[in-house]
Scaffold this motif. Structure first.
Motif, mmCIF file in Angstrom:
data_model
loop_
_atom_site.group_PDB
_atom_site.id
_atom_site.type_symbol
_atom_site.label_atom_id
_atom_site.label_comp_id
_atom_site.label_asym_id
_atom_site.label_seq_id
_atom_site.Cartn_x
_atom_site.Cartn_y
_atom_site.Cartn_z
ATOM 1 N N ALA A 237 0.822 -1.217 0.000
ATOM 2 C CA ALA A 237 0.000 0.000 0.000
ATOM 3 C C ALA A 237 0.849 1.258 0.000
ATOM 4 C CB ALA A 237 -0.937 0.000 1.208
ATOM 5 N N ILE A 238 2.009 1.211 0.666
ATOM 6 C CA ILE A 238 2.866 2.396 0.744
ATOM 7 C C ILE A 238 4.034 2.315 -0.231
ATOM 8 C CG2 ILE A 238 2.205 2.933 3.111
ATOM 9 C CD1 ILE A 238 4.779 1.641 4.069
ATOM 10 N N GLY A 239 4.002 1.318 -1.141
ATOM 11 C CA GLY A 239 4.973 1.278 -2.222
ATOM 12 C C GLY A 239 6.248 0.525 -1.927
ATOM 13 N N PHE A 240 6.254 -0.339 -0.903
ATOM 14 C CA PHE A 240 7.451 -1.091 -0.539
ATOM 15 C C PHE A 240 7.242 -2.585 -0.752
ATOM 16 C CE2 PHE A 240 8.196 2.863 1.549
ATOM 17 C CZ PHE A 240 9.569 2.978 1.698
ATOM 18 N N LYS A 241 8.320 -3.281 -1.084
ATOM 19 C CA LYS A 241 8.284 -4.732 -1.075
ATOM 20 C C LYS A 241 8.229 -5.198 0.377
ATOM 21 C CE LYS A 241 10.858 -5.535 -5.380
ATOM 22 N NZ LYS A 241 12.082 -6.135 -5.972
ATOM 23 N N PRO A 242 7.492 -6.259 0.665
ATOM 24 C CA PRO A 242 7.352 -6.703 2.058
ATOM 25 C C PRO A 242 8.545 -7.536 2.530
ATOM 26 C CG PRO A 242 5.985 -8.057 0.631
ATOM 27 C CD PRO A 242 6.585 -6.988 -0.249
ATOM 28 N N THR A 243 9.713 -6.942 2.494
ATOM 29 C CA THR A 243 10.913 -7.604 2.988
ATOM 30 C C THR A 243 11.066 -7.342 4.487
ATOM 31 O OG1 THR A 243 12.294 -5.677 2.553
ATOM 32 C CG2 THR A 243 12.027 -7.270 0.755
ATOM 33 N N PRO A 244 11.829 -8.171 5.200
ATOM 34 C CA PRO A 244 12.051 -7.890 6.621
ATOM 35 C C PRO A 244 12.609 -6.494 6.874
ATOM 36 C CG PRO A 244 12.743 -10.117 6.099
ATOM 37 C CD PRO A 244 12.409 -9.467 4.784
ATOM 38 N N ASN A 245 13.536 -6.039 6.018
ATOM 39 C CA ASN A 245 14.092 -4.698 6.191
ATOM 40 C C ASN A 245 13.017 -3.628 6.096
ATOM 41 O OD1 ASN A 245 16.696 -5.515 6.584
ATOM 42 N ND2 ASN A 245 17.367 -5.163 4.480
ATOM 43 N N ALA A 246 12.182 -3.711 5.071
ATOM 44 C CA ALA A 246 11.141 -2.700 4.864
ATOM 45 C C ALA A 246 10.126 -2.714 6.000
ATOM 46 C CB ALA A 246 10.451 -2.941 3.520
ATOM 47 N N ILE A 247 9.672 -3.895 6.372
ATOM 48 C CA ILE A 247 8.698 -3.997 7.459
ATOM 49 C C ILE A 247 9.277 -3.419 8.745
ATOM 50 C CG2 ILE A 247 7.423 -5.621 8.917
ATOM 51 C CD1 ILE A 247 7.227 -7.447 6.422
ATOM 52 N N ALA A 248 10.512 -3.770 9.039
ATOM 53 C CA ALA A 248 11.153 -3.289 10.262
ATOM 54 C C ALA A 248 11.283 -1.771 10.274
ATOM 55 C CB ALA A 248 12.535 -3.934 10.411
ATOM 56 N N CYS A 249 11.514 -1.165 9.096
ATOM 57 C CA CYS A 249 11.685 0.285 9.006
ATOM 58 C C CYS A 249 10.364 1.046 9.051
ATOM 59 C CB CYS A 249 12.422 0.644 7.713
ATOM 60 S SG CYS A 249 14.157 0.179 7.691
ATOM 61 N N LYS A 250 9.256 0.384 8.757
ATOM 62 C CA LYS A 250 7.974 1.084 8.632
ATOM 63 C C LYS A 250 6.975 0.785 9.748
ATOM 64 C CE LYS A 250 9.237 3.318 5.098
ATOM 65 N NZ LYS A 250 9.444 4.778 5.219
ATOM 66 N N LEU A 251 7.259 -0.195 10.578
ATOM 67 C CA LEU A 251 6.294 -0.556 11.627
ATOM 68 C C LEU A 251 5.982 0.612 12.557
ATOM 69 C CD1 LEU A 251 6.965 -4.170 12.961
ATOM 70 C CD2 LEU A 251 4.874 -3.236 11.933
ATOM 71 N N ALA A 252 6.990 1.398 12.894
ATOM 72 C CA ALA A 252 6.771 2.513 13.820
ATOM 73 C C ALA A 252 5.807 3.546 13.244
ATOM 74 C CB ALA A 252 8.098 3.177 14.164
ATOM 75 N N MET A 253 5.684 3.600 11.907
ATOM 76 C CA MET A 253 4.761 4.537 11.276
ATOM 77 C C MET A 253 3.373 3.925 11.096
ATOM 78 S SD MET A 253 7.169 6.457 8.452
ATOM 79 C CE MET A 253 5.994 7.815 8.367
ATOM 80 N N ILE A 254 3.290 2.607 11.080
ATOM 81 C CA ILE A 254 2.012 1.922 10.884
ATOM 82 C C ILE A 254 1.249 1.770 12.193
ATOM 83 C CG2 ILE A 254 1.022 -0.337 10.293
ATOM 84 C CD1 ILE A 254 3.140 -0.530 8.088
ATOM 85 N N LEU A 255 1.953 1.511 13.280
ATOM 86 C CA LEU A 255 1.295 1.246 14.559
ATOM 87 C C LEU A 255 0.341 2.355 15.015
ATOM 88 C CD1 LEU A 255 4.288 -0.380 16.476
ATOM 89 C CD2 LEU A 255 2.160 -1.512 15.792
ATOM 90 N N PRO A 256 0.680 3.662 14.851
ATOM 91 C CA PRO A 256 -0.248 4.699 15.317
ATOM 92 C C PRO A 256 -1.570 4.772 14.548
ATOM 93 C CG PRO A 256 1.982 5.562 15.196
ATOM 94 C CD PRO A 256 1.997 4.229 14.498
ATOM 95 N N LEU A 257 -1.709 4.015 13.466
ATOM 96 C CA LEU A 257 -2.996 3.951 12.774
ATOM 97 C C LEU A 257 -4.031 3.174 13.585
ATOM 98 C CD1 LEU A 257 -1.796 3.065 9.159
ATOM 99 C CD2 LEU A 257 -2.565 5.309 9.958
ATOM 100 N N PHE A 258 -3.587 2.437 14.591
ATOM 101 C CA PHE A 258 -4.457 1.514 15.306
ATOM 102 C C PHE A 258 -4.714 1.971 16.742
ATOM 103 C CE2 PHE A 258 -2.467 -0.859 11.926
ATOM 104 C CZ PHE A 258 -3.507 -1.614 11.417
ATOM 105 N N GLN A 259 -5.844 1.491 17.277
ATOM 106 C CA GLN A 259 -6.197 1.701 18.675
ATOM 107 C C GLN A 259 -6.559 0.353 19.283
ATOM 108 O OE1 GLN A 259 -9.464 4.477 18.580
ATOM 109 N NE2 GLN A 259 -8.275 6.063 17.529
ATOM 110 N N PHE A 260 -6.344 0.244 20.594
ATOM 111 C CA PHE A 260 -6.689 -1.002 21.275
ATOM 112 C C PHE A 260 -6.975 -0.713 22.737
ATOM 113 C CE2 PHE A 260 -5.431 -4.821 23.720
ATOM 114 C CZ PHE A 260 -6.373 -5.699 23.220
#
Length: 452
Positions: A155-178
């Motif tokens: 969705a954000i234009g990255f291949k789902p590699t471990p490097n990419a996921i690790a670099c982007k998780l901190a930006m994805i988490l605030p989209l959620f509430q729990f």
């Protein structure tokens, strides 16, 4: 597996943002030219005046809003100036529900009311409301076949590699509430990891906004003008240039905003002592405070760096500005990443070397579905500290995204002793298949339910 519906974003008009192109699906030159003509007046005061004199139609997403009960008008604040429209039931319904939508307003200008030698309010007729589209059917289909985190990377234009996921998780988490809590992160990294561009894309896919540290009036409420701010309009705020807090302007803004920011981050209650009670409201808002690591050098943090303690590093960064402990306590995950990798190496290119993105209609629906299913997760552990609350929130999100981090590693990340990058780029496949099966079943149970 189903074919992924990709689109490419070629920017024919340099001034358009990725968020604007994605929101309006302006993928060709003609569409971008038409879109830019409507967006430009709300970014430039001279262009706004020109649009008014030509009775032109302008398009914008507001930074804040206020109601004039005397004239029954709704006023929008844009970068170029104020724009007012007659308040009716349709537009009021939209404003009340704006936190869960991605809405632009289209107004045909026909009148100007000067309020000083240098400022005016531009009035017009509401020509339309543009709400971004969702394709829930396709989203459900893909979520049954692909890992959710992989789809978010596409969705954000990255291949789902471990490097990419690790670099982007901190930006994805605030989209959620729990568990009635928002999730806040600090994301300070080496340059060229695509932080600002990713934030702009997510602004086009969710109820999000990107800004440097806003003033209390812009963030919450301006009592003198009856003006509602960003925390009223959006569910996720990406605070850019957080690394530049030592500059006089940003330091003063952060200090002015600090106390009301703490209250809002903690329980979603936004209030200003200088305003009337009418300006107080409740809205859970997730924050991602992001910026570059100064000179790509972490050794400046001394003992905190040597101890791999990112919470202490953030505390040291803020201690000469504010009392940092309440702020640091509210952050679920803090990372200082100095890695020799750039976003260009992780992007999802096609054969023509163009970056491919999952179609925005599908991406929005995927995010919304995932947000809903996260809310239904069980609380993993009894909370005895603030860090336990953070663990429960991140565990709920990561399990649904099918990001497989063992509990002990996740607790280390939350305490600031480890990073997602270190955990996810290290081979750890012993329990991966078992964890994926459990998480996939949970998500599929949700997707198979009747969802409206």
């Amino acid at each position: 597996m189903s074919e992924l519906p990709f689109v490419t974003l070629r920017r024919y008009i340099r001034e358009l943002t990725d968020e604007e192109i994605i929101t309006f699906e302006a993928f060709d030159k003609e569409s971008q030219e038409k879109l830019y003509a409507k967006l430009l007046p709300c970014k430039d005061a001279l262009q706004l005046e020109h649009a008014y004199r030509n009775n032109a139609t302008v398009l914008f997403k507001p930074e804040s809003i206020r109601i004039s009960h005397k004239y029954n008008y709704l006023y929008f604040y844009t970068k170029a100036g104020q724009i007012g429209v007659q308040l009716d039931d349709e537009i009021l319904d939209t404003i009340v529900n704006i936190r869960s939508t991605n809405v632009y307003f289209e107004v045909q200008l026909n009148k100007k009311v000067p309020i000083s030698n240098t400022h005016a309010i531009y009035l017009g007729e509401l020509a339309g409301l543009y709400e971004a589209d969702y394709d829930f059917d396709k989203a459900k289909e893909l979520l049954k076949e692909y890992k959710p985190v992989d789809l978010l990377m596409y969705a954000i234009g990255f291949k789902p590699t471990p490097n990419a996921i690790a670099c982007k998780l901190a930006m994805i988490l605030p989209l959620f509430q729990f568990n009635n809590r928002a999730i806040h992160t600090v994301h300070l990294t080496s340059p060229r990891l695509g932080k600002s561009r990713t934030a702009q894309i997510l602004r086009g896919l969710a109820s999000a906004y990107v800004t440097p540290m806003p003033s209390p009036a812009k963030l919450i409420y301006d009592g003198a003008r009856g003006r509602y701010g960003l925390a009223y309009l959006y569910s996720t705020l990406y605070i850019d240039e957080f690394d530049k807090l030592q500059s006089t302007r940003l330091k003063d803004t952060f200090k002015d905003t600090y106390q009301v920011l703490l209250t809002g981050m903690s329980d979603g209650y936004w209030t200003r002592e200088v305003s009337s009670r009418a300006g107080d409201y409740y809205n859970l808002v997730g924050f991602c405070f992001m910026g570059n690591v100064e000179n790509m050098d972490l050794s400046q943090y001394g003992g905190a760096f040597e101890q791999r303690d990112t919470r202490k590093m953030l505390t040291d960064l803020l201690e000469d500005i504010v009392n940092p402990y309440p702020f640091v306590e509210r952050i679920a995950y803090i990372e200082f990443l100095n890695i020799d990798i750039q976003a260009y190496k992780m992007l999802n290119y096609n054969d023509n070397n163009e970056v491919m993105y999952l179609h925005p209609k599908v991406s929005r629906a995927i995010i919304k579905l995932l947000q809903d299913v996260v809310l239904q997760q069980n609380i993993k552990k009894q909370a005895e500290s603030e860090l336990d609350h953070h663990f429960n929130c991140l565990s709920a999100v990561l399990s649904i995204l099918q990001v497989n981090i063992e509990d002990a590693d996740l607790e280390e990340c939350i305490r600031g002793e480890n990073t997602f990058y270190s955990v996810l780029t290290t081979d750890n496949t012993d329990t991966e298949n078992e964890m994926e099966d459990v998480n996939e079943n949970t998500l599929n149970d949700f997707l198979n339910q009747q969802w409206v």
